[in-house]
Design a protein around this motif. Structure first.
Motif, PDB file in Angstrom:
ATOM      1  N   LEU A  71      -1.326  -6.983   6.458  1.00 11.64           N
ATOM      2  CA  LEU A  71      -0.926  -7.789   7.626  1.00 11.64           C
ATOM      3  C   LEU A  71      -1.497  -9.204   7.591  1.00 11.64           C
ATOM      4  CD1 LEU A  71      -1.022  -5.120  10.516  1.00 11.64           C
ATOM      5  CD2 LEU A  71       0.934  -5.929   9.205  1.00 11.64           C
ATOM      6  N   PRO A 106       0.781  -1.354  -8.320  1.00 14.94           N
ATOM      7  CA  PRO A 106      -0.436  -1.979  -7.805  1.00 14.94           C
ATOM      8  C   PRO A 106      -0.159  -2.892  -6.606  1.00 14.94           C
ATOM      9  CG  PRO A 106      -0.163  -2.415 -10.164  1.00 14.94           C
ATOM     10  CD  PRO A 106       1.111  -1.815  -9.676  1.00 14.94           C
ATOM     11  N   THR A 107      -1.112  -2.950  -5.675  1.00 13.93           N
ATOM     12  CA  THR A 107      -1.022  -3.904  -4.566  1.00 13.93           C
ATOM     13  C   THR A 107      -1.560  -5.255  -5.037  1.00 13.93           C
ATOM     14  OG1 THR A 107      -3.203  -3.243  -3.819  1.00 13.93           O
ATOM     15  CG2 THR A 107      -1.347  -2.100  -2.826  1.00 13.93           C
ATOM     16  N   GLU A 156       0.669   4.780  -4.067  1.00 19.65           N
ATOM     17  CA  GLU A 156       0.661   6.174  -4.529  1.00 19.65           C
ATOM     18  C   GLU A 156       1.831   6.467  -5.474  1.00 19.65           C
ATOM     19  OE1 GLU A 156      -0.654   8.946  -1.042  1.00 19.65           O
ATOM     20  OE2 GLU A 156      -0.388   6.929  -0.234  1.00 19.65           O
ATOM     21  N   GLY A 195       0.815  -1.211   0.000  1.00 21.49           N
ATOM     22  CA  GLY A 195       0.000   0.000   0.000  1.00 21.49           C
ATOM     23  C   GLY A 195       0.850   1.264   0.000  1.00 21.49           C
ATOM     24  N   GLY A 209      -6.472   5.460   5.949  1.00 22.65           N
ATOM     25  CA  GLY A 209      -6.223   6.516   4.975  1.00 22.65           C
ATOM     26  C   GLY A 209      -5.021   6.142   4.136  1.00 22.65           C
ATOM     27  N   VAL A 253      -1.472   2.436   9.725  1.00 26.91           N
ATOM     28  CA  VAL A 253      -2.033   3.331   8.705  1.00 26.91           C
ATOM     29  C   VAL A 253      -2.266   2.482   7.465  1.00 26.91           C
ATOM     30  CG1 VAL A 253      -1.671   5.397   7.291  1.00 26.91           C
ATOM     31  CG2 VAL A 253      -0.745   5.312   9.632  1.00 26.91           C
ATOM     32  N   SER A 281       3.474   1.858  -1.658  1.00 27.26           N
ATOM     33  CA  SER A 281       3.913   2.197  -3.012  1.00 27.26           C
ATOM     34  C   SER A 281       2.751   2.376  -3.976  1.00 27.26           C
ATOM     35  CB  SER A 281       4.867   1.111  -3.537  1.00 27.26           C
ATOM     36  OG  SER A 281       6.071   1.131  -2.784  1.00 27.26           O
TER      37      SER A 281
END
Ligand code: NAD
Length: 255
Positions: free
Chosen positions: A196, A35-36, A31, A27, A235, A218, A29
């Motif tokens: 996680l 892609p995750t 932004e 997550g 967020g 986060v 990376s």
């Protein structure tokens, strides 16, 4: 609690922390345009991770991985730049607050941003090694090789493989030991952009919490450890950290 209240709590935790560990996942990376696996954004749907990231399948048909590398991984990596979250962690390291980054990511963006101390639990897809002689290649070199030879091989005749942990392979022992030490040594453990659910990596936040550290998560979506965390912020990691870390001067461009 509003997001602003949560960000202000995170600011206080970081300000009072002297041994902060950041634990980062895909997550972080997102932004940066990578892609995750889980969550939104099915850019990689043409290729099946159960095949391109599986060691048994890689040995059975290495060309599947190298087609994925050529068509998807290489272009995405070449375009991706570190984002605000990567730079915020570099700043915290410079200030001496952040003692360690532990990452599940394989994209090398922490180092690209200037992070000095990074434990790579799952390796780094920018390094490609010969399984026979150990010679190391860059992604550019191998991308070039693929125009003539598919799957690519080393001049010694050995098979090339990205230096990442595929499904079915053990995690590097040294990285695991260093991550465990960091989890036991920290006063705050900050999870950024990880679902996680991938073990054993996901054990470290629990270990840190059980050893008395504050656990902050986060992540866009819920995680299985939200219930034991001291602070949870749903967020985007880059947006949240931009609200937390203040910089002097104009050295960082947050656009
Ligand atoms: P994951 O794909 O399982 O989960 C990513 C999580 O990030 C999701 O829970 C999602 O809600 C959250 N997320 C998405 N965008 C976000 C954002 N902007 N800010 C905060 N959270 C955001 O990722 P994982 O837990 O790291 O495990 C997946 C495995 O896949 C890892 O082992 C990793 O090696 C590999 N992987 C790596 C990369 C990379 O290197 N960039 C990318 C995809 C997968």
């Amino acid at each position: 609690m509003t997001v602003n209240d949560a960000i202000s709590q995170l600011k206080d935790i970081i300000a009072s922390s002297s041994h902060l560990v950041a634990f980062t996942g895909a997550g972080l990376s997102a932004e940066s345009g990578i892609p995750t696996y889980r969550g939104e954004g099915g850019l990689w749907t043409k290729y099946d991770p159960a095949k391109y990231a599986n060691i048994d399948y890689f040995h059975k048909d290495p060309s599947y991985y190298w087609s994925f590398f050529r068509d998807v991984r290489y272009p995405v990596l070449k375009k991706a730049q570190p984002n605000a979250a990567h730079y915020a962690l570099v700043e915290l390291e410079k200030r001496g607050t952040l003692i360690q980054v532990i990452t599940q990511n394989i994209d090398g963006l922490h180092q690209e941003a200037g992070q000095e101390d990074v434990i790579e639990l799952h390796g780094n897809t920018r390094r490609i090694i010969c399984l026979d002689c150990g010679k190391e290649y860059t992604i550019d070199e191998v991308y070039g090789m693929l125009k003539h030879e598919h799957p690519p091989s080393c001049p010694c005749g050995g098979r090339l493989k990205p230096d990442v942990v595929f499904f079915g392979e053990p995690l590097p022992q040294l990285a695991l030991e260093k991550a465990r030490d960091a989890a036991l040594d920290c006063d705050s453990f900050l999870v950024l952009g990880s679902s996680l659910v991938v073990t054993p990596a996901a054990h470290f936040p629990r270990l840190a919490k059980e050893n008395g550290a504050a656990l902050i998560i986060v992540n866009l979506d819920e995680t299985p450890l939200d219930t034991i965390a001291d602070l949870v912020i749903h967020g985007k990691a880059g947006e949240v950290l931009s609200g937390v870390i203040e910089y002097g001067g104009n050295s960082i461009n947050w656009d």
